[in-house]
Design a protein around this motif. Structure first.
Motif: not given
Length: 384
Positions: A78, A100-102, A116, A157
């Motif tokens: 993230h 990338d979770t962002q 996050y 995550l």
């Protein structure tokens, strides 16, 4: 679980290599250094989570390097830019494949640069305790609270990744994040060129000699910071560089009359270096250049300012309608490029479908904006 020796690290990397993905995070400090100082690495597979201590004397990157390069295991972060920088600088590897979770959140309506804590809350309903965020990760031994905090950054995550991965597939937005991931996996993203650092700063300088000298002073400071592994501000403050560019000294005593330099600076070796640099570069400018300005991407001609402002409004409206972050759809540089008739990202692919054709209509005078006073909203549509 805390991994503190090489044998354990090799074993855990072998176990994690058998899974379709691993979540990754790091803890580091860089307040007193130019480069990040790695203190802890956290990894989680679907059924296990560990902290790895890279400060132990026998630490060898080889097992982690192999895992980060394993094409069958997705590496999930993230907001991974600084983590990727660490892997690139210290292990010589760019983790791949990457998620990338962002960035994924930007494509799913969470806005620009969502944290996050916010995505974990949205996906799992859990409110994370971030009280250990500013703890000293260099000290050993780490407390149980520190380890637990660090593990939370990779355990939750997993849920975020699985949720976002499914939502991107369901909404047909997987391709929306591909080029952002490519940037994050490009080694050039983590290589700082001292000669171009000046472009990051917006100082009230006259374009010409002042700006040119400022660019050379920034390069000088960057090289010093890199060589000594010290923050830029510990070498010289931005304001001091600005002052030197505006009123360049011609003799050592001139340094003593400068507001942003310490007393006695004229007697240092740097004073002599800077005198030589400023004298030399002034001569170069006056004999060879005569002109120096920001790149075209920084400028919007006055006659195109109205279009530039309307384009930003259009981007905001399209992003709100489609639940996508403005930073992902069209950056300020993209808008400037379009207004100035240069190639830009939103004239092709999925961005064209959402924004590009509307932007072309706007530029051609075929798009209008309507204000709805009852709803206090703005909408757009094609002119008949």
């Amino acid at each position: 679980m805390m991994i503190c020796n090489q044998k354990e690290l090799e074993a855990v990397c072998r176990r994690f290599a058998a899974h379709p993905f691993v979540t990754v995070d790091t803890e580091f400090v860089r307040e007193k250094s130019y480069y990040p100082r790695l203190c802890l690495i956290q990894l989680a597979s679907p059924d296990e989570a560990v902290c790895i201590d890279p400060t132990v004397s026998d630490f060898d990157w080889a097992p982690l390097r192999a895992l980060m390069q394993n094409e069958s295991v997705v590496k999930v972060f993230h907001a991974c830019r600084q983590d990727m920088e660490i892997f690139f600088l210290q292990a010589g590897v760019i983790p791949t494949p990457l998620f990338d979770t962002q960035v994924a959140a930007m494509a799913l309506g969470f806005g620009d640069s969502v944290g996050y804590q916010a995505v974990v809350k949205a996906v799992t309903g859990v409110s994370l305790d971030k009280s250990m965020r500013y703890t000293d990760w260099q000290k050993r031994p780490l407390s149980a609270q520190q380890v637990q905090y660090a593990l939370c950054d990779v355990t939750y995550l997993r849920d975020v990744y699985l949720c976002f991965k499914d939502k991107l597939a369901q909404t047909g937005r997987v391709a929306w994040i591909a080029d952002e991931m490519a940037v994050l996996q490009n080694p050039k993203t983590y290589q700082t060129n001292p000669e171009t650092v000046w472009m990051r700063f917006k100082m009230p300088l006259n374009e010409g000699l002042q700006l040119y000298l400022f660019s050379k002073l920034c390069a000088w400071r960057e090289k010093k910071a890199q060589a000594s592994d010290k923050p830029r501000r510990h070498i010289m403050k931005d304001e001091a560089l600005q002052e030197l560019a505006i009123t360049p000294p011609t003799k050592a005593d001139d340094f003593e009359h400068m507001r942003h330099l310490s007393q006695g600076f004229s007697k240092t070796a740097w004073a002599e270096e800077l005198l030589d640099l400023l004298t030399r570069e002034t001569a170069v400018f006056e004999t060879q250049m005569k002109k120096f300005t920001y790149p075209e991407t920084h400028h919007v001609p006055i006659k195109k300012k109205t279009l530039h402002d309307l384009m930003h409004l259009l981007v905001d409206l399209v992003c709100e309608k489609n639940k996508v972050a403005p930073k992902l759809l069209a950056s300020s540089a993209d808008v400037t490029d379009f207004v100035c008739d240069r190639p830009c990202r939103f004239l092709e692919g999925w961005r064209y479908e959402l924004l590009g054709h509307l932007a072309q209509d706007l530029k051609a005078g075929k798009l209008n904006f309507t204000y709805n006073p009852a709803k206090d909203t703005v909408d757009f549509g094609e002119l008949e």
